[in-house]
Design a protein around this motif. Structure first.
Motif, PDB file in Angstrom:
ATOM      1  N   PHE A  73     -19.626  -4.689  13.529  1.00  0.00           N
ATOM      2  CA  PHE A  73     -18.601  -5.104  12.564  1.00  0.00           C
ATOM      3  C   PHE A  73     -18.577  -4.196  11.340  1.00  0.00           C
ATOM      4  CE2 PHE A  73     -17.484  -7.755   8.839  1.00  0.00           C
ATOM      5  CZ  PHE A  73     -16.166  -8.036   9.156  1.00  0.00           C
ATOM      6  N   LEU A  74     -19.750  -3.906  10.776  1.00  0.00           N
ATOM      7  CA  LEU A  74     -19.821  -3.072   9.581  1.00  0.00           C
ATOM      8  C   LEU A  74     -19.443  -1.623   9.876  1.00  0.00           C
ATOM      9  CD1 LEU A  74     -23.068  -4.448   7.891  1.00  0.00           C
ATOM     10  CD2 LEU A  74     -20.682  -4.960   7.331  1.00  0.00           C
ATOM     11  N   ASP A  75     -19.815  -1.124  11.045  1.00  0.00           N
ATOM     12  CA  ASP A  75     -19.431   0.241  11.416  1.00  0.00           C
ATOM     13  C   ASP A  75     -17.915   0.400  11.430  1.00  0.00           C
ATOM     14  OD1 ASP A  75     -21.994   1.125  11.617  1.00  0.00           O
ATOM     15  OD2 ASP A  75     -22.116   1.014  13.801  1.00  0.00           O
ATOM     16  N   GLN A  76     -17.227  -0.579  11.971  1.00  0.00           N
ATOM     17  CA  GLN A  76     -15.767  -0.503  12.025  1.00  0.00           C
ATOM     18  C   GLN A  76     -15.142  -0.539  10.629  1.00  0.00           C
ATOM     19  OE1 GLN A  76     -13.892  -2.924  15.267  1.00  0.00           O
ATOM     20  NE2 GLN A  76     -15.998  -3.516  15.732  1.00  0.00           N
ATOM     21  N   ILE A  77     -15.724  -1.342   9.740  1.00  0.00           N
ATOM     22  CA  ILE A  77     -15.197  -1.408   8.377  1.00  0.00           C
ATOM     23  C   ILE A  77     -15.400  -0.084   7.650  1.00  0.00           C
ATOM     24  CG2 ILE A  77     -15.531  -2.485   6.120  1.00  0.00           C
ATOM     25  CD1 ILE A  77     -16.079  -5.081   7.493  1.00  0.00           C
ATOM     26  N   VAL A  78     -16.603   0.486   7.733  1.00  0.00           N
ATOM     27  CA  VAL A  78     -16.889   1.755   7.058  1.00  0.00           C
ATOM     28  C   VAL A  78     -16.037   2.876   7.636  1.00  0.00           C
ATOM     29  CG1 VAL A  78     -18.678   3.476   6.602  1.00  0.00           C
ATOM     30  CG2 VAL A  78     -19.214   1.042   6.430  1.00  0.00           C
ATOM     31  N   ALA A  79     -15.866   2.902   8.948  1.00  0.00           N
ATOM     32  CA  ALA A  79     -15.019   3.924   9.563  1.00  0.00           C
ATOM     33  C   ALA A  79     -13.580   3.809   9.083  1.00  0.00           C
ATOM     34  CB  ALA A  79     -15.088   3.806  11.088  1.00  0.00           C
ATOM     35  N   TYR A  80     -13.081   2.573   8.960  1.00  0.00           N
ATOM     36  CA  TYR A  80     -11.714   2.377   8.457  1.00  0.00           C
ATOM     37  C   TYR A  80     -11.590   2.842   7.006  1.00  0.00           C
ATOM     38  CZ  TYR A  80      -7.687   0.002   6.484  1.00  0.00           C
ATOM     39  OH  TYR A  80      -6.521  -0.275   5.806  1.00  0.00           O
ATOM     40  N   LEU A  81     -12.581   2.526   6.171  1.00  0.00           N
ATOM     41  CA  LEU A  81     -12.534   2.950   4.777  1.00  0.00           C
ATOM     42  C   LEU A  81     -12.512   4.460   4.648  1.00  0.00           C
ATOM     43  CD1 LEU A  81     -15.045   0.443   3.107  1.00  0.00           C
ATOM     44  CD2 LEU A  81     -12.558   0.457   2.916  1.00  0.00           C
ATOM     45  N   LEU A  82     -13.330   5.141   5.438  1.00  0.00           N
ATOM     46  CA  LEU A  82     -13.354   6.604   5.375  1.00  0.00           C
ATOM     47  C   LEU A  82     -12.037   7.211   5.846  1.00  0.00           C
ATOM     48  CD1 LEU A  82     -16.960   7.409   6.659  1.00  0.00           C
ATOM     49  CD2 LEU A  82     -16.074   7.715   4.342  1.00  0.00           C
ATOM     50  N   LEU A  83     -11.492   6.673   6.930  1.00  0.00           N
ATOM     51  CA  LEU A  83     -10.246   7.222   7.468  1.00  0.00           C
ATOM     52  C   LEU A  83      -9.085   6.993   6.513  1.00  0.00           C
ATOM     53  CD1 LEU A  83      -8.719   8.555   9.788  1.00  0.00           C
ATOM     54  CD2 LEU A  83      -8.450   6.289  10.809  1.00  0.00           C
ATOM     55  N   SER A  84      -8.944   5.777   5.996  1.00  0.00           N
ATOM     56  CA  SER A  84      -7.822   5.468   5.110  1.00  0.00           C
ATOM     57  C   SER A  84      -7.926   6.222   3.788  1.00  0.00           C
ATOM     58  CB  SER A  84      -7.750   3.962   4.849  1.00  0.00           C
ATOM     59  OG  SER A  84      -8.953   3.494   4.267  1.00  0.00           O
ATOM     60  N   SER A  85      -9.138   6.289   3.216  1.00  0.00           N
ATOM     61  CA  SER A  85      -9.297   6.990   1.938  1.00  0.00           C
ATOM     62  C   SER A  85      -9.078   8.493   2.090  1.00  0.00           C
ATOM     63  CB  SER A  85     -10.685   6.712   1.370  1.00  0.00           C
ATOM     64  OG  SER A  85     -11.700   7.187   2.247  1.00  0.00           O
ATOM     65  N   SER A  86      -9.534   9.064   3.186  1.00  0.00           N
ATOM     66  CA  SER A  86      -9.306  10.498   3.414  1.00  0.00           C
ATOM     67  C   SER A  86      -7.830  10.797   3.585  1.00  0.00           C
ATOM     68  CB  SER A  86     -10.081  10.954   4.657  1.00  0.00           C
ATOM     69  OG  SER A  86     -11.466  10.784   4.484  1.00  0.00           O
ATOM     70  N   SER A  87      -7.107   9.909   4.230  1.00  0.00           N
ATOM     71  CA  SER A  87      -5.662  10.109   4.391  1.00  0.00           C
ATOM     72  C   SER A  87      -4.940  10.040   3.054  1.00  0.00           C
ATOM     73  CB  SER A  87      -5.101   9.042   5.345  1.00  0.00           C
ATOM     74  OG  SER A  87      -5.746   9.085   6.602  1.00  0.00           O
ATOM     75  N   VAL A  88      -5.379   9.120   2.189  1.00  0.00           N
ATOM     76  CA  VAL A  88      -4.756   8.995   0.871  1.00  0.00           C
ATOM     77  C   VAL A  88      -5.027  10.226   0.021  1.00  0.00           C
ATOM     78  CG1 VAL A  88      -4.848   7.701  -1.289  1.00  0.00           C
ATOM     79  CG2 VAL A  88      -4.745   6.485   0.877  1.00  0.00           C
ATOM     80  N   VAL A  89      -6.244  10.756   0.100  1.00  0.00           N
ATOM     81  CA  VAL A  89      -6.607  11.920  -0.713  1.00  0.00           C
ATOM     82  C   VAL A  89      -5.833  13.162  -0.272  1.00  0.00           C
ATOM     83  CG1 VAL A  89      -8.505  13.517  -1.193  1.00  0.00           C
ATOM     84  CG2 VAL A  89      -8.858  11.075  -1.394  1.00  0.00           C
ATOM     85  N   VAL A  90      -5.545  13.279   1.010  1.00  0.00           N
ATOM     86  CA  VAL A  90      -4.772  14.434   1.490  1.00  0.00           C
ATOM     87  C   VAL A  90      -3.410  14.491   0.792  1.00  0.00           C
ATOM     88  CG1 VAL A  90      -3.583  15.384   3.496  1.00  0.00           C
ATOM     89  CG2 VAL A  90      -5.928  14.569   3.718  1.00  0.00           C
ATOM     90  N   LEU A  91      -2.778  13.346   0.620  1.00  0.00           N
ATOM     91  CA  LEU A  91      -1.481  13.308  -0.061  1.00  0.00           C
ATOM     92  C   LEU A  91      -1.628  13.499  -1.572  1.00  0.00           C
ATOM     93  CD1 LEU A  91       0.124  10.300   1.858  1.00  0.00           C
ATOM     94  CD2 LEU A  91       0.438  12.747   2.289  1.00  0.00           C
ATOM     95  N   ALA A  92      -2.680  12.922  -2.163  1.00  0.00           N
ATOM     96  CA  ALA A  92      -2.862  13.029  -3.612  1.00  0.00           C
ATOM     97  C   ALA A  92      -3.282  14.426  -4.041  1.00  0.00           C
ATOM     98  CB  ALA A  92      -3.895  12.009  -4.074  1.00  0.00           C
ATOM     99  N   THR A  93      -3.933  15.167  -3.160  1.00  0.00           N
ATOM    100  CA  THR A  93      -4.399  16.520  -3.511  1.00  0.00           C
ATOM    101  C   THR A  93      -3.229  17.467  -3.785  1.00  0.00           C
ATOM    102  OG1 THR A  93      -6.352  16.163  -2.126  1.00  0.00           O
ATOM    103  CG2 THR A  93      -5.870  18.418  -2.742  1.00  0.00           C
ATOM    104  N   LYS A  94      -2.088  17.213  -3.203  1.00  0.00           N
ATOM    105  CA  LYS A  94      -0.926  18.089  -3.394  1.00  0.00           C
ATOM    106  C   LYS A  94      -0.446  18.103  -4.837  1.00  0.00           C
ATOM    107  CE  LYS A  94       0.730  17.328   1.337  1.00  0.00           C
ATOM    108  NZ  LYS A  94       1.869  16.866   2.188  1.00  0.00           N
ATOM    109  N   HIS A  95      -0.755  17.053  -5.596  1.00  0.00           N
ATOM    110  CA  HIS A  95      -0.286  16.958  -6.977  1.00  0.00           C
ATOM    111  C   HIS A  95      -1.314  17.472  -7.982  1.00  0.00           C
ATOM    112  CE1 HIS A  95       3.051  14.556  -5.442  1.00  0.00           C
ATOM    113  NE2 HIS A  95       2.175  13.787  -4.827  1.00  0.00           N
ATOM    114  N   ILE A  96      -2.444  17.973  -7.526  1.00  0.00           N
ATOM    115  CA  ILE A  96      -3.465  18.511  -8.418  1.00  0.00           C
ATOM    116  C   ILE A  96      -3.062  19.916  -8.860  1.00  0.00           C
ATOM    117  CG2 ILE A  96      -5.885  19.173  -8.624  1.00  0.00           C
ATOM    118  CD1 ILE A  96      -5.434  16.192  -8.520  1.00  0.00           C
ATOM    119  N   LYS A  97      -3.108  20.165 -10.168  1.00  0.00           N
ATOM    120  CA  LYS A  97      -2.708  21.467 -10.702  1.00  0.00           C
ATOM    121  C   LYS A  97      -3.883  22.447 -10.794  1.00  0.00           C
ATOM    122  CE  LYS A  97       1.072  19.469 -13.416  1.00  0.00           C
ATOM    123  NZ  LYS A  97       1.657  19.301 -14.772  1.00  0.00           N
ATOM    124  N   SER A  98      -5.079  21.925 -10.997  1.00  0.00           N
ATOM    125  CA  SER A  98      -6.250  22.791 -11.100  1.00  0.00           C
ATOM    126  C   SER A  98      -6.609  23.341  -9.719  1.00  0.00           C
ATOM    127  CB  SER A  98      -7.424  22.001 -11.681  1.00  0.00           C
ATOM    128  OG  SER A  98      -8.597  22.791 -11.682  1.00  0.00           O
TER     129      SER A  98
END
Length: 203
Positions: free
Chosen positions: A140-165
């Motif tokens: 159960f915990l493995d599935q939750i941690v895997a979901y958190l990593l996948l969803s957060s990494s997907s969000v960061v890919v989109l947010a990185t495009k707006h970084i100016k530095s």
């Protein structure tokens, strides 16, 4: 009738004897044999689990340290500049980056906890709780941690495009790659833990 034969040509008295019948036994997690180090054995799966947990911890921890260290440095460089009172290169001012950092920290702590648990189980030849309960909780915990990593990494890919530095953007890309690798490792651990639960269900 005495001496009667079944369809396979085996005497009925022999076929019905306990020595002839070979019932299927439920495999025990503590079963040890000569082939205990072969592929697919409990000892081999336990070793693979420890290696995967260690890799998941290393990649998750490296991703967190790289981003936090670079963000602190960029905050000091940008603070006080015109239009840079809140440094845009800091993860503190972005909910996407805060979510990603939180998920990666959770992955690091969880992987370290599972690694210590695995080492403890090997050292003392048993777990703190029952093996059945441990398999269900771990799956159960493995599935939750895997979901958190996948969803957060997907969000960061989109947010990185707006970084100016550019420097911070490069660090984010590398750190997110570490996070994705950590997800793949945790996904492998999830497969192993779900495999243990599936074996308990079908047996």
């Amino acid at each position: 009738m005495p001496g009667s034969m079944d369809t396979a040509g085996v005497p009925m008295s022999t076929a019905n004897s306990p020595a002839f019948q070979q019932p299927f036994a439920t495999p025990s997690p503590f079963y040890n044999s000569v082939a205990s180090t072969s592929v697919g054995s409990p000892a081999f799966r336990c070793g693979c689990n420890l290696v995967l947990r260690f890799l998941a911890f290393c990649f998750s921890f490296a991703a967190v340290v790289a981003v936090v260290a670079t963000s602190d440095r960029d905050d000091d460089d940008n603070y006080g500049r015109a239009g840079c009172e809140t440094a845009p290169s800091s993860f503190r001012h972005s909910p996407e980056f805060r979510y990603w950092i939180s998920a990666t920290i959770i992955s690091s702590l969880y992987s370290a906890l599972q690694l210590c648990k695995g080492i403890r189980d090997i050292a003392f030849r048993g777990s703190i709780i029952s093996d059945k309960m441990s398999d269900y909780i771990t799956s159960f915990l493995d599935q939750i941690v895997a979901y958190l990593l996948l969803s957060s990494s997907s969000v960061v890919v989109l947010a990185t495009k707006h970084i100016k530095s550019k420097s911070f953007k490069s660090v984010l890309i590398v750190s997110n790659c570490f996070s994705i690798i950590a997800f793949l490792v945790v996904a492998s651990c999830t497969f192993l833990s779900c495999h243990n639960v599936y074996k308990r269900i079908i047996w």
